[in-house]
Enzyme design. Structure first.
Site, PDB file in Angstrom:
ATOM      1  N   ASN A 167     -22.485  34.010  20.304  1.00  0.00           N
ATOM      2  CA  ASN A 167     -23.474  33.827  21.307  1.00  0.00           C
ATOM      3  C   ASN A 167     -24.709  33.421  20.886  1.00  0.00           C
ATOM      4  O   ASN A 167     -25.782  33.899  20.927  1.00  0.00           O
ATOM      5  CB  ASN A 167     -23.759  35.053  22.093  1.00  0.00           C
ATOM      6  CG  ASN A 167     -23.890  34.768  23.531  1.00  0.00           C
ATOM      7  OD1 ASN A 167     -24.306  33.722  24.259  1.00  0.00           O
ATOM      8  ND2 ASN A 167     -23.878  35.762  24.620  1.00  0.00           N
ATOM      9  N   HIS A 203     -11.786  31.759  21.432  1.00  0.00           N
ATOM     10  CA  HIS A 203     -12.865  30.466  21.220  1.00  0.00           C
ATOM     11  C   HIS A 203     -12.845  29.928  20.076  1.00  0.00           C
ATOM     12  O   HIS A 203     -13.571  28.853  19.708  1.00  0.00           O
ATOM     13  CB  HIS A 203     -14.292  31.297  21.240  1.00  0.00           C
ATOM     14  CG  HIS A 203     -14.615  31.638  22.857  1.00  0.00           C
ATOM     15  ND1 HIS A 203     -14.051  32.550  23.545  1.00  0.00           N
ATOM     16  CD2 HIS A 203     -15.595  31.078  23.894  1.00  0.00           C
ATOM     17  CE1 HIS A 203     -14.541  32.393  24.961  1.00  0.00           C
ATOM     18  NE2 HIS A 203     -15.498  31.735  24.888  1.00  0.00           N
ATOM     19  N   TYR A 233     -22.912  45.045  30.458  1.00  0.00           N
ATOM     20  CA  TYR A 233     -22.044  43.810  30.419  1.00  0.00           C
ATOM     21  C   TYR A 233     -22.003  43.396  28.692  1.00  0.00           C
ATOM     22  O   TYR A 233     -22.711  43.554  27.819  1.00  0.00           O
ATOM     23  CB  TYR A 233     -23.046  42.469  30.668  1.00  0.00           C
ATOM     24  CG  TYR A 233     -22.637  41.078  30.474  1.00  0.00           C
ATOM     25  CD1 TYR A 233     -21.225  40.684  30.957  1.00  0.00           C
ATOM     26  CD2 TYR A 233     -22.999  40.175  29.339  1.00  0.00           C
ATOM     27  CE1 TYR A 233     -20.765  39.385  30.628  1.00  0.00           C
ATOM     28  CE2 TYR A 233     -22.477  39.044  28.889  1.00  0.00           C
ATOM     29  CZ  TYR A 233     -21.275  38.601  29.648  1.00  0.00           C
ATOM     30  OH  TYR A 233     -20.694  37.381  29.257  1.00  0.00           O
ATOM     31  N   ARG A 252     -49.417  -4.341   8.476  1.00  0.00           N
ATOM     32  CA  ARG A 252     -50.595  -3.845   8.704  1.00  0.00           C
ATOM     33  C   ARG A 252     -50.329  -2.600  10.007  1.00  0.00           C
ATOM     34  O   ARG A 252     -51.192  -1.713   9.821  1.00  0.00           O
ATOM     35  CB  ARG A 252     -51.746  -4.786   9.536  1.00  0.00           C
ATOM     36  CG  ARG A 252     -51.268  -5.204  10.470  1.00  0.00           C
ATOM     37  CD  ARG A 252     -52.425  -6.149  11.164  1.00  0.00           C
ATOM     38  NE  ARG A 252     -52.141  -6.689  12.548  1.00  0.00           N
ATOM     39  CZ  ARG A 252     -51.344  -7.883  13.013  1.00  0.00           C
ATOM     40  NH1 ARG A 252     -50.707  -8.369  11.915  1.00  0.00           N
ATOM     41  NH2 ARG A 252     -51.222  -8.138  14.196  1.00  0.00           N
ATOM     42  N   GLY A 292     -18.522  36.371  31.443  1.00  0.00           N
ATOM     43  CA  GLY A 292     -18.487  35.352  32.349  1.00  0.00           C
ATOM     44  C   GLY A 292     -18.056  35.720  33.660  1.00  0.00           C
ATOM     45  O   GLY A 292     -18.525  36.697  34.134  1.00  0.00           O
TER      46      GLY A 292
END
Length: 343
Positions: A211, A98, A68, A300, A75
């Site tokens: 990535n 991208h 891969y 307080r 994908g």
């Protein structure tokens, strides 16, 4: 990602050098590079790991079995075999496709943090990129070149793919960038002026450059740094309010705060005690003539309010610290030489 006009956020004068190695960067390292213009230097140990993992990737590139991101698509196309003569083109196409962000430009400091954090992952030697690819990222940071990244386009936890792709595109010599003077120029012009050769991506490298979640991590680290300063100001403001309203610091006593032992609350109360210690204003009404039984809730309980914010920031810092120690990519090259998927 929020944005400001780039000319409002130019680098501060250079301050020191940050070593980028196999181990994690610190918050201070990220701030030094992002905001103060510190140079970066990849350690020799990291370069050795980068070369080692690259040898493994190149071996897989010649394997008949599919791997891969090396010899396959991405994908939904992970089962599609990519011919050897098309693999470099595939990596370039991945970046170009991208780099599709939109909206205003992101702040320079965020982009520098993003690029540094991506370089840090490359420097772990777990991504399989070549030494010259990691060196190009260091050179771009050191030259003060800022790729143009747009505010919209990140996929969140699925990855800052678009922001990272815009950075990778600039290192390839494509798309717009801002030079060290903040001028908008073409990336190839900015690289040429700095004497940097654009990278020509090889197997796995395009995937390794986008990535990750470095954009959101960089923003988180910068935000935590600012919030910690603001929380100090909040304690100072609370102490001044106690003085201005003639309040008491008795409620900030350590033993009282320990009855509800939240760490942030204890830290804030400790700050208030230290700030108000020896205050002549506080002492001026510390007598029997003061009719007040207790101060207003807003005074307080200041440690409880600021303390909750401190605890939230500390949790965010814990998560950010774990991310700084991570090698974020898919697939990764493990220490024993395996190459496998990682969420």
């Amino acid at each position: 990602m929020t944005s400001v006009h780039p000319s409002e956020n130019l680098l501060a004068p250079e301050t020191g050098t940050v070593a980028v190695g196999i181990g994690p960067l610190s918050f201070e390292d990220v701030v030094a590079v992002a905001r103060q213009g510190a140079r970066v230097e990849i350690t020799p140990e990291s370069l050795a790991e980068i070369r080692k993992s690259r040898t493994i990737i190149e071996g897989l590139a010649g394997d008949v079995e599919p791997h891969y991101g090396v010899s396959t698509g991405f994908g939904a196309l992970a089962t599609k075999h990519i011919a050897p003569d098309m693999r470099a083109q595939l990596q370039r196409s991945l970046i170009r496709s991208h780099a599709a962000g939109s909206g205003p430009e992101v702040e320079r400091e965020v982009i520098r943090a993003l690029m540094l954090l991506r370089l840090s992952t490359l420097a772990t030697g777990r991504t399989g990129v070549r030494e010259e690819t990691a060196a190009a990222y260091a050179a771009v940071l050191n030259a003060g070149i800022t790729p143009v990244v747009h505010e919209y386009g990140s996929l969140g936890c699925s990855g800052d793919l678009a922001p990272l792709a815009h950075c990778a595109l600039a290192v390839m010599g494509e798309g717009p960038a801002r030079n060290a003077r903040g001028e908008l120029v073409s990336a190839d012009e900015a690289l040429a002026e700095a004497g940097i050769t654009p990278i020509a991506l090889r197997e796995k490298e395009g995937l390794a450059l986008i990535n990750g979640t470095d954009g959101m991590l960089g923003m988180l680290i910068l935000a935590i740094t600012d919030l910690r300063d603001l929380l100090k100001v909040a304690d100072l403001t609370a102490a001044m309010s106690v003085e201005g309203l003639l309040g008491t610091d008795n409620v900030f006593a350590a033993d009282l705060q320990a009855l509800r032992p939240h760490p942030g609350q204890a830290a804030s109360a400790s700050n208030l005690r230290r700030i108000l210690s020896g205050s002549p204003i506080r002492a001026s009404h510390d007598n029997e003539e003061c009719p007040r039984v207790q101060d207003a809730y807003s005074l307080r309980c200041a440690p409880q309010v600021a303390g909750a914010a401190r605890d939230t920031v500390d949790h965010a810092a814990l998560v950010a610290g774990r991310e700084l120690a991570s090698a974020v990519d898919n697939p990764v090259v493990t220490l024993d030489g395996r190459v496998g998927a990682k969420a």
